[in-house]
Design a protein around this motif. Structure first.
Motif, PDB file in Angstrom:
ATOM      1  N   ILE A   1       0.855  -1.185   0.000  1.00  0.00           N
ATOM      2  CA  ILE A   1       0.000   0.000   0.000  1.00  0.00           C
ATOM      3  C   ILE A   1       0.893   1.237   0.000  1.00  0.00           C
ATOM      4  CG2 ILE A   1      -1.842   1.258   1.181  1.00  0.00           C
ATOM      5  CD1 ILE A   1      -2.629  -1.393   2.522  1.00  0.00           C
ATOM      6  N   LEU A   2       0.870   1.952  -1.106  1.00  0.00           N
ATOM      7  CA  LEU A   2       1.637   3.185  -1.248  1.00  0.00           C
ATOM      8  C   LEU A   2       0.682   4.362  -1.145  1.00  0.00           C
ATOM      9  CD1 LEU A   2       3.677   2.162  -4.441  1.00  0.00           C
ATOM     10  CD2 LEU A   2       4.199   1.644  -2.050  1.00  0.00           C
ATOM     11  N   THR A   3       1.158   5.473  -0.600  1.00  0.00           N
ATOM     12  CA  THR A   3       0.279   6.639  -0.526  1.00  0.00           C
ATOM     13  C   THR A   3       1.090   7.921  -0.545  1.00  0.00           C
ATOM     14  OG1 THR A   3      -1.634   7.599   0.632  1.00  0.00           O
ATOM     15  CG2 THR A   3       0.195   6.821   1.999  1.00  0.00           C
TER      16      THR A   3
ATOM     17  N   ALA B   1      -0.023   1.782   5.898  1.00  0.00           N
ATOM     18  CA  ALA B   1       0.656   2.089   4.645  1.00  0.00           C
ATOM     19  C   ALA B   1       2.061   1.479   4.642  1.00  0.00           C
ATOM     20  CB  ALA B   1       0.744   3.600   4.441  1.00  0.00           C
ATOM     21  N   SER B   2       2.446   0.909   3.508  1.00  0.00           N
ATOM     22  CA  SER B   2       3.786   0.338   3.378  1.00  0.00           C
ATOM     23  C   SER B   2       4.837   1.427   3.184  1.00  0.00           C
ATOM     24  CB  SER B   2       3.831  -0.622   2.187  1.00  0.00           C
ATOM     25  OG  SER B   2       2.794  -1.577   2.246  1.00  0.00           O
ATOM     26  N   HIS B   3       4.492   2.425   2.371  1.00  0.00           N
ATOM     27  CA  HIS B   3       5.391   3.540   2.091  1.00  0.00           C
ATOM     28  C   HIS B   3       4.555   4.805   1.944  1.00  0.00           C
ATOM     29  CE1 HIS B   3       8.848   0.869   1.254  1.00  0.00           C
ATOM     30  NE2 HIS B   3       7.945   0.092   0.677  1.00  0.00           N
TER      31      HIS B   3
ATOM     32  N   HIS C   1       1.899   8.605  11.009  1.00  0.00           N
ATOM     33  CA  HIS C   1       0.526   8.226  11.296  1.00  0.00           C
ATOM     34  C   HIS C   1       0.007   7.256  10.249  1.00  0.00           C
ATOM     35  CE1 HIS C   1      -3.666   8.447  12.454  1.00  0.00           C
ATOM     36  NE2 HIS C   1      -3.997   8.953  11.275  1.00  0.00           N
ATOM     37  N   LEU C   2       0.260   7.526   8.976  1.00  0.00           N
ATOM     38  CA  LEU C   2      -0.259   6.676   7.907  1.00  0.00           C
ATOM     39  C   LEU C   2       0.423   5.310   7.896  1.00  0.00           C
ATOM     40  CD1 LEU C   2      -0.669   9.315   5.060  1.00  0.00           C
ATOM     41  CD2 LEU C   2      -2.408   8.411   6.623  1.00  0.00           C
TER      42      LEU C   2
END
Length: 347
Positions: A191-193, A208-210, A202-203
């Motif tokens: 999960i990238l964001t 989130a992975s990255h 926080h994410l």
């Protein structure tokens, strides 16, 4: 005949011209619930409706799409909540007395659920729209497997969604989508964001992975370095790919490839996406309400996951003030722009 106060906007425009109006408190049908609101939220759609005359059929109009409060009346067919219960719900479906910017709101019973234990009214009201929209875009956009949605909806499940890029991870919808993907996707899903750098920790804690700094001049290359074989799905929650088409070069060369933008006003269109990429959108929260049986299953999932301690508040809850007049201040703040916060008004 009893009445209650309603915030009405008399004309479109960014000045948010308004008045407090006394509205006849409605009676309810057998499948409806009447709530005395204790907290209401402010979403981007709220200021866009009023400031830019978006999705408004007639003026004056009110607004507000999430409420939390106490049940004052309940129809005979509604069995899951009772008089006096603390509840949270999705408002605005039908306009008028179903809007949230008023002291009392009449809701479809399917769109109401008991407030999660351990959350204040202000915290609880920050959740329904984020979850409804995240569920909608994940399920109908990316085809993510969400087990609390039953057949026939499960027929939209997409295989091969190994790497997902969420544009706008620090929004309440983005942070919710990250959590749902982490809960219900295979363990090795990447999960990238994107977000501002201050939200990275926080994410990552949400799953989130990255996390990539959206303001970095090397952003596209940074994503390529982490995902050299490309991504299978892009979920655009903030119109980023509409504004910068370079995001569309990040798709994998083969296999599952889906572009799923949320309606924002700067949306990617089908003609923009590379050949072979499936385009699903622009998506709107209403897809969930039309295609799933109300929001009952979604809201029930929300309560269960919050009370289990698995689902965390996606963003900081910022209480703008108390009383209906504070809604106007909240709309002005929202229009100026917020990051990593959900705006709420106490009543």
């Amino acid at each position: 005949m009893s009445t209650h106060s309603t915030l009405l906007f008399t004309a479109p425009g960014p000045s948010f011209t308004h008045s407090i109006h006394q509205t006849t408190t409605p009676t309810i049908a057998s499948d409806q619930v009447l709530i005395r609101n204790k907290a209401i939220s402010i979403n981007p759609l709220d200021y866009k409706r009023i400031a830019y005359n978006v999705l408004v059929n007639q003026w004056p109009t009110s607004g507000g799409f999430e409420v939390a409060g106490i049940v004052e009346a309940v129809g005979d067919e509604v069995k899951h909540v009772r008089f006096g219960d603390a509840v949270v719900g999705v408002a605005g479906n039908g306009g008028g007395v179903s809007f949230g910017f008023q002291e009392k709101t009449r809701l479809d019973g399917r769109n109401v659920v008991s407030k999660p234990k351990g959350l204040s009214f202000e915290e609880a009201v920050s959740l329904p729209n984020a979850i409804a929209t995240a569920v909608s875009v994940l399920h109908f956009g990316l085809g993510a497997r969400l087990p609390f949605l039953k057949a026939p909806e499960a027929s939209t499940v997409t295989e091969g969604m190994k790497t997902v890029l969420i544009l706008g991870g620090s929004s309440s919808i983005g942070a919710t989508a990250i959590q749902l993907l982490r809960f219900f996707s295979p363990e090795d899903t990447v999960i990238l964001t994107t977000s501002s750098a201050k939200h990275a920790d926080h994410l990552k804690a949400l799953g989130a992975s990255h996390v990539f700094d959206r303001s970095s001049s090397s952003l596209i290359n940074d994503i390529r370095d982490v995902a050299p074989h490309g991504v299978n799905g892009i979920l655009d929650l903030v119109g980023a790919a509409g504004a910068d088409k370079r995001y569309l070069t990040l798709f994998a060369a083969k296999g599952t490839r889906i572009m799923a933008p949320l309606v924002t006003g700067t949306d990617v269109v089908k003609e923009d996406v590379p050949e072979g990429v499936v385009f699903r959108g622009p998506l709107f929260t209403g897809a969930l309400y039309r295609m799933v049986n109300g929001t009952a299953r979604m809201l029930a999932m929300m309560v269960e996951e919050v009370e289990r301690g698995r689902f965390r508040l996606p963003v900081e809850v910022r209480v703008v003030g108390e009383g209906l007049e504070s809604v106007v201040e909240g709309l002005e703040i929202a229009m100026a722009g917020v990051s990593g916060q959900k705006l709420v008004v106490s009543l």
